[in-house]
Motif scaffolding. Sequence first.
Motif, PDB file in Angstrom:
ATOM      1  N   ILE A  63       0.866  -1.181   0.000  1.00  0.00           N
ATOM      2  CA  ILE A  63       0.000   0.000   0.000  1.00  0.00           C
ATOM      3  C   ILE A  63       0.898   1.225   0.000  1.00  0.00           C
ATOM      4  O   ILE A  63       1.993   1.172   0.564  1.00  0.00           O
ATOM      5  N   GLU A  64       0.461   2.277  -0.670  1.00  0.00           N
ATOM      6  CA  GLU A  64       1.169   3.541  -0.514  1.00  0.00           C
ATOM      7  C   GLU A  64       0.378   4.339   0.502  1.00  0.00           C
ATOM      8  O   GLU A  64      -0.603   5.015   0.169  1.00  0.00           O
ATOM      9  N   ALA A  65       0.791   4.220   1.751  1.00  0.00           N
ATOM     10  CA  ALA A  65       0.033   4.835   2.835  1.00  0.00           C
ATOM     11  C   ALA A  65       0.398   6.309   2.969  1.00  0.00           C
ATOM     12  O   ALA A  65       1.582   6.663   2.976  1.00  0.00           O
ATOM     13  N   ASP A  66      -0.612   7.145   3.063  1.00  0.00           N
ATOM     14  CA  ASP A  66      -0.377   8.573   3.241  1.00  0.00           C
ATOM     15  C   ASP A  66       0.188   8.853   4.630  1.00  0.00           C
ATOM     16  O   ASP A  66      -0.312   8.330   5.627  1.00  0.00           O
ATOM     17  N   ILE A  67       1.215   9.666   4.645  1.00  0.00           N
ATOM     18  CA  ILE A  67       1.721  10.147   5.923  1.00  0.00           C
ATOM     19  C   ILE A  67       0.917  11.399   6.260  1.00  0.00           C
ATOM     20  O   ILE A  67       0.969  12.395   5.527  1.00  0.00           O
ATOM     21  N   LEU A  68       0.170  11.343   7.319  1.00  0.00           N
ATOM     22  CA  LEU A  68      -0.679  12.481   7.688  1.00  0.00           C
ATOM     23  C   LEU A  68       0.171  13.595   8.312  1.00  0.00           C
ATOM     24  O   LEU A  68       1.372  13.418   8.553  1.00  0.00           O
ATOM     25  N   ALA A  69      -0.487  14.707   8.579  1.00  0.00           N
ATOM     26  CA  ALA A  69       0.241  15.898   9.050  1.00  0.00           C
ATOM     27  C   ALA A  69       1.050  15.617  10.312  1.00  0.00           C
ATOM     28  O   ALA A  69       2.117  16.200  10.524  1.00  0.00           O
TER      29      ALA A  69
ATOM     30  N   SER B  59       4.260   7.605   2.138  1.00  0.00           N
ATOM     31  CA  SER B  59       4.577   8.811   1.363  1.00  0.00           C
ATOM     32  C   SER B  59       3.710   9.987   1.797  1.00  0.00           C
ATOM     33  O   SER B  59       2.591   9.805   2.271  1.00  0.00           O
ATOM     34  N   ILE B  60       4.244  11.177   1.566  1.00  0.00           N
ATOM     35  CA  ILE B  60       3.481  12.404   1.821  1.00  0.00           C
ATOM     36  C   ILE B  60       2.844  12.869   0.523  1.00  0.00           C
ATOM     37  O   ILE B  60       3.504  12.932  -0.515  1.00  0.00           O
ATOM     38  N   HIS B  61       1.549  13.169   0.586  1.00  0.00           N
ATOM     39  CA  HIS B  61       0.848  13.662  -0.608  1.00  0.00           C
ATOM     40  C   HIS B  61       0.095  14.956  -0.348  1.00  0.00           C
ATOM     41  O   HIS B  61      -0.472  15.537  -1.271  1.00  0.00           O
TER      42      HIS B  61
ATOM     43  N   GLY C 163       8.563   6.432   0.720  1.00  0.00           N
ATOM     44  CA  GLY C 163       8.310   6.814  -0.676  1.00  0.00           C
ATOM     45  C   GLY C 163       8.727   8.245  -0.954  1.00  0.00           C
ATOM     46  O   GLY C 163       8.762   9.079  -0.038  1.00  0.00           O
ATOM     47  N   HIS C 164       9.051   8.531  -2.221  1.00  0.00           N
ATOM     48  CA  HIS C 164       9.515   9.861  -2.658  1.00  0.00           C
ATOM     49  C   HIS C 164       9.705  10.872  -1.513  1.00  0.00           C
ATOM     50  O   HIS C 164       8.841  11.694  -1.251  1.00  0.00           O
ATOM     51  N   PRO C 165      10.907  10.858  -0.906  1.00  0.00           N
ATOM     52  CA  PRO C 165      11.122  11.554   0.363  1.00  0.00           C
ATOM     53  C   PRO C 165      10.862  13.073   0.369  1.00  0.00           C
ATOM     54  O   PRO C 165      10.522  13.607   1.415  1.00  0.00           O
TER      55      PRO C 165
END
Length: 571
Positions: A402-408, A428-430, A457-459
């Motif tokens: 999974i590409e899990a979103d890193i929350l705030a 990853s951060i989106h 992911g994409h740091p």
Amino acid sequence: MKNKEIIRSFRLAVSLLELHDENPFKIRTYSNAVANLERVDVPLESLQISDLEHLEGIGKSIASKIFELNQTGSFPELDALLAATPPGVVDMLRIKGIGPKKIRVIWKELGVETAEDLLQACENNQIAALKGFGSKTQETIKNGLLYSESSKGKVHYATVEKYSNELVSFLQTNLQTNLVAVAGEVRRRLEIIETMLFIAAPPDPLQVPVLLQQRPELQFDEVKSGPFVWRGQETQTGVRVEVKIVAADSFYNALFQYTGAAAHLNSLYNDTDCLLQLVNQQKFASEEEIYQQAGLPYIQPELREGRQEIAWARENQLPDLITDEDLQGILHNHTTYSDGAHTLATMATYCRDQGYHYLGICDHSKAAFYANGLVEHRVKEQHREIDELNQKMSPFRIFKGIEADILADGSLDYNDDVLRTFDFVVASIHSNLKMEEKKATERLLGAIQNPFTTILGHPTGRLLLQREGYPIDYKTVIDACAFYKVIVEINANPWRLDLDWRWVDYALSQGVLLSINPDAHSTGGYHDMHYGVQVARKGGLTKEMTFNAWPLEKVTNYFEERRIKALAEVK
DNA sequence: GCCGTTTTCGGCCCGACTGTTTTCAGTCG
């Protein structure tokens, strides 16, 4: 017309409709159409209007516009919108941080119609004075303008790779010599290219300009050229082109001199002499010979940046660089479950047929609503399908990722009960990309400390030539990855190439593994891995330290061990 | 402009954040 170009036209139409304050629902329809067209995996130009109408989100009107785009390259409504908008205002749509609504205000209230006027208006504080604007917005606009100004005439490596090879072949064939080669930034595989530089040793120097004149895409710059250098521009991309014409016996000297960065050429290879001096002293029959003369092993072109390659070479410690062929599997990919164009089965089959042994599916997680991120029950659904496919496709293996979103706050957007069901997690951060270094770093650290995080992911979230990434404290982030045994992604999308290759050697020195991930949103996306390999090589990455160059069994064990460890930690 | 009907009109995807406001519009992913 290619699907991508059609989609680009509709995207432009969406922005222009917004700019002209059209019916918001109409805008939404166009915007929906774009999202749906992105998922279409057949050439739109092969479809009739009746076929087009059957596509989701496409009705009579848009279907006929697509058809017309294919016939004429445009459609009347787009033409009308463009005619009603000054070109400078259209360009302003590219500036990150402001959208059509704000541009409309600037255009209508201040009469600003060009980037130059806009910059002037920022300098004069006119923007900040507008209603709904302030000094921060003004600053954002100014930075956006300066960034796009600095991006002018530059392109991604991927844009020129094929072309530069073709031009070499063209010249070799027509000059009837092998002594034509790519040099400069392209040969060093830099992620951003300003000049395509070539070295040619033709039998007759006059042949080169005559041949290049045959190429309709090349524009000659007479003023900047000379008898032994052809300068001009490739008009499709706007990138500069330079062909240096040398005598045959100077070919390798020139190739060497115009490949390495100045810092490389000026490096001392013993206690007193630099490589540039050496190459000016005598003629060589190969680059290998040059390094040999310097008492060094051959240094690959992509390493010649003047960082530590000479030191490595002097100690005989040059890394054995990763190659395309070393890659065993493809991690971090999307499917139609979220925002990908191809189904899970299609993505898996294509991956296997390309000769890979495993695939990691990492669709967007639930916080990425815009990308149709997976809510919990859809995760289960996907896992069932993966289980079925794994049975059918064995020994090929699909990993549940999974590409899990890193929350705030640095947490991931699923709870542990969901996270534990994945084989691996790319974090990853989106969202909220505007952050100070401290906040961004802490946010990443939060994710790195999560026992379920396998890959970062994409740091930095950068999009090359479009927006800078959020600033991070690289050392702190990499050190944390080393401590928590988190793999760092080299996102291979040519717009990202993130982790930046300049930090690869530091990561390696800390024992951090890297994974070259295409972030593919279609089967074609897998091929981006090549660009990831190119920059990874620049950073000195080896096969051993490339996670997805590991064989299936080793990767399986790694995921399993990490998962067991994570489960023990959260108990 | 599209869709799906309660089938030719009426409703139409989110959530967080930022910068600007002083309650919310614009932007992003």
